[in-house]
Design an enzyme around this catalytic site. Structure first.
Site, PDB file in Angstrom:
ATOM      1  N   HIS A   1     -89.937 -16.782  73.923  1.00  0.00           N
ATOM      2  CA  HIS A   1     -88.789 -17.516  73.374  1.00  0.00           C
ATOM      3  C   HIS A   1     -87.536 -17.256  74.201  1.00  0.00           C
ATOM      4  O   HIS A   1     -87.016 -16.148  74.211  1.00  0.00           O
ATOM      5  CB  HIS A   1     -88.554 -17.096  71.918  1.00  0.00           C
TER       6      HIS A   1
ATOM      7  N   ALA B   1     -82.361 -17.075  67.946  1.00  0.00           N
ATOM      8  CA  ALA B   1     -82.798 -16.951  69.344  1.00  0.00           C
ATOM      9  C   ALA B   1     -81.708 -17.380  70.325  1.00  0.00           C
ATOM     10  O   ALA B   1     -81.506 -16.751  71.362  1.00  0.00           O
ATOM     11  CB  ALA B   1     -84.058 -17.769  69.568  1.00  0.00           C
ATOM     12  N   SER B   2     -80.998 -18.453  69.997  1.00  0.00           N
ATOM     13  CA  SER B   2     -79.997 -18.947  70.949  1.00  0.00           C
ATOM     14  C   SER B   2     -78.841 -17.963  71.107  1.00  0.00           C
ATOM     15  O   SER B   2     -78.092 -18.043  72.069  1.00  0.00           O
ATOM     16  CB  SER B   2     -79.470 -20.310  70.506  1.00  0.00           C
TER      17      SER B   2
ATOM     18  N   GLU C   1     -89.614 -23.396  62.580  1.00  0.00           N
ATOM     19  CA  GLU C   1     -88.343 -23.004  63.198  1.00  0.00           C
ATOM     20  C   GLU C   1     -87.160 -23.425  62.334  1.00  0.00           C
ATOM     21  O   GLU C   1     -86.145 -23.894  62.830  1.00  0.00           O
ATOM     22  CB  GLU C   1     -88.193 -23.559  64.621  1.00  0.00           C
TER      23      GLU C   1
HETATM   24 ZN   LIG Z   1     -87.177 -20.407  67.696  1.00  0.00          ZN
END
Ligand SMILES: [Zn+2]
Length: 341
Positions: A178, A72-73, A284
């Site tokens: 997200h 995600a980042s 996660e």
């Molecule tokens: Zn995540």
């Protein structure tokens, strides 16, 4: 009972994938250079990165299936324009598809979207359709702030997003809210920006009537719902002050929280405050916090331990680990039923 982790990312993708991104960013700076193409990555490279990380941890911790999405980042929606985001997103999603094809028993795909500040959601609609209907994915990660910490996009309840919600409803897939990296130095990505966004999204849902327009829409707010469970009284009180219906009917038919909360008292509070039917197991991993808690000697993100230790019934644990996840991700339920699970 199956243990389904609704929140996992391919944070350990082969280096060649990041090198493609690096070439893409270099091309942005120097548009005269040749347009880069996605990296060629072998099955063995994928196996190596999965078997020594996510699959290893899945087995050690006793989970069965991870709902798996790109890192995600690294989505980086604020970088470049729509074309950059679209090319990167397709490469990321195609890589997830390859993981799922190599380990169909252990992973099921959720897609990143080619969002871009100021752009319409048309490209996200197209990519969601491709990922669900062609790649067999079961959901998506929707970034409420594609500007990466500057919050330049309209709230999630604005009509701007409606064409995307229409596609979600048509395909019957949920979205995890997200965000990605933060380019605002005030907000550390995983320590502040993520938790801010989770909390912000929830308040946006309270303020508007999105779920009147889309009664079947489903969102997962990750990281235990940000600050929401801890401040549940504040949100109930605000709903009342703003003349909104009670949260149970106004928001909580459509919004779910995962269990990415990295200590026992936090999980206990989540289970105490939020209805069990609104809680999905998630860890996660391998993600934001990778270390070992010196107080317990266990990994912070081994969230299964906290659920196992929680003082709730075995039936409630099964709802969190399996049944709620299957209900929120009906396409996963169908895949599992077809396998006799
Ligand atoms: Zn995540």
């Amino acid at each position: 009972m199956l243990i389904i982790d609704c929140h996992g990312h391919y944070t350990t993708a082969p280096d060649a994938h990041q090198k493609f991104r690096d070439r893409q960013l270099a091309h942005l700076k120097n548009p005269a250079s040749p347009t880069p193409t996605p990296a060629r990555i072998s099955d063995d490279e994928i196996r190596e990165t999965i078997e020594t990380n996510q699959l290893k941890l899945q087995r050690e911790r006793g989970a069965d299936i991870t709902i798996f999405s790109p890192r995600a980042s690294a989505m980086g929606h604020h970088i470049g324009g729509e074309e950059t985001s679209t090319e990167w997103t397709r490469a990321c999603n195609d890589l997830i598809k390859r993981v799922v094809d190599l380990y169909p028993e252990n992973f099921v795909g959720v897609c990143q979207l080619p969002q871009s500040p100021g752009a319409s959601v048309a490209k996200s609609v197209a990519e969601l359709e491709r990922c669900v209907t062609e790649l067999g994915f079961i959901g998506c990660n929707l970034n409420p702030d594609p500007s990466g910490g500057k919050w330049q996009t309209l709230p999630l309840t604005d009509k701007y997003w409606y064409p995307f919600y229409e596609k979600m409803a048509e395909l019957d897939v949920p979205a995890m809210v997200h965000v990605s990296a933060s380019c605002n130095p005030n907000f550390h990505a995983t320590g502040a920006h993520y938790i801010n966004a989770d909390t912000t999204a929830f308040m946006q849902f309270i303020e508007a009537d999105l779920f009147k327009d889309f009664p079947t829409l489903r969102f997962i707010i990750p990281h235990g719902g940000g600050a929401v469970p801890y401040h549940w009284g504040r949100y109930r009180g605000l709903a009342d002050m703003l003349k909104r219906p009670p949260l149970r009917e106004h928001v909580m038919k459509n919004v779910f929280f995962d269990t990415c909360v990295y200590h026992q008292p936090g999980i206990d509070l989540l289970l105490d405050v939020i209805d069990i039917d609104n809680i999905l197991f998630g860890s996660e991993m391998v993600g934001a916090v990778r270390g070992i808690d010196s107080e317990t000697g266990q990994y912070f993100d081994d969230t299964k331990r906290y659920i196992d230790a929680a003082k709730i019934s075995a039936e409630d644990k099964q709802r969190i680990f399996e049944l709620n996840v299957r209900r929120v991700f009906p396409r996963l339920d169908r895949i599992l039923k077809a396998r006799g699970q």
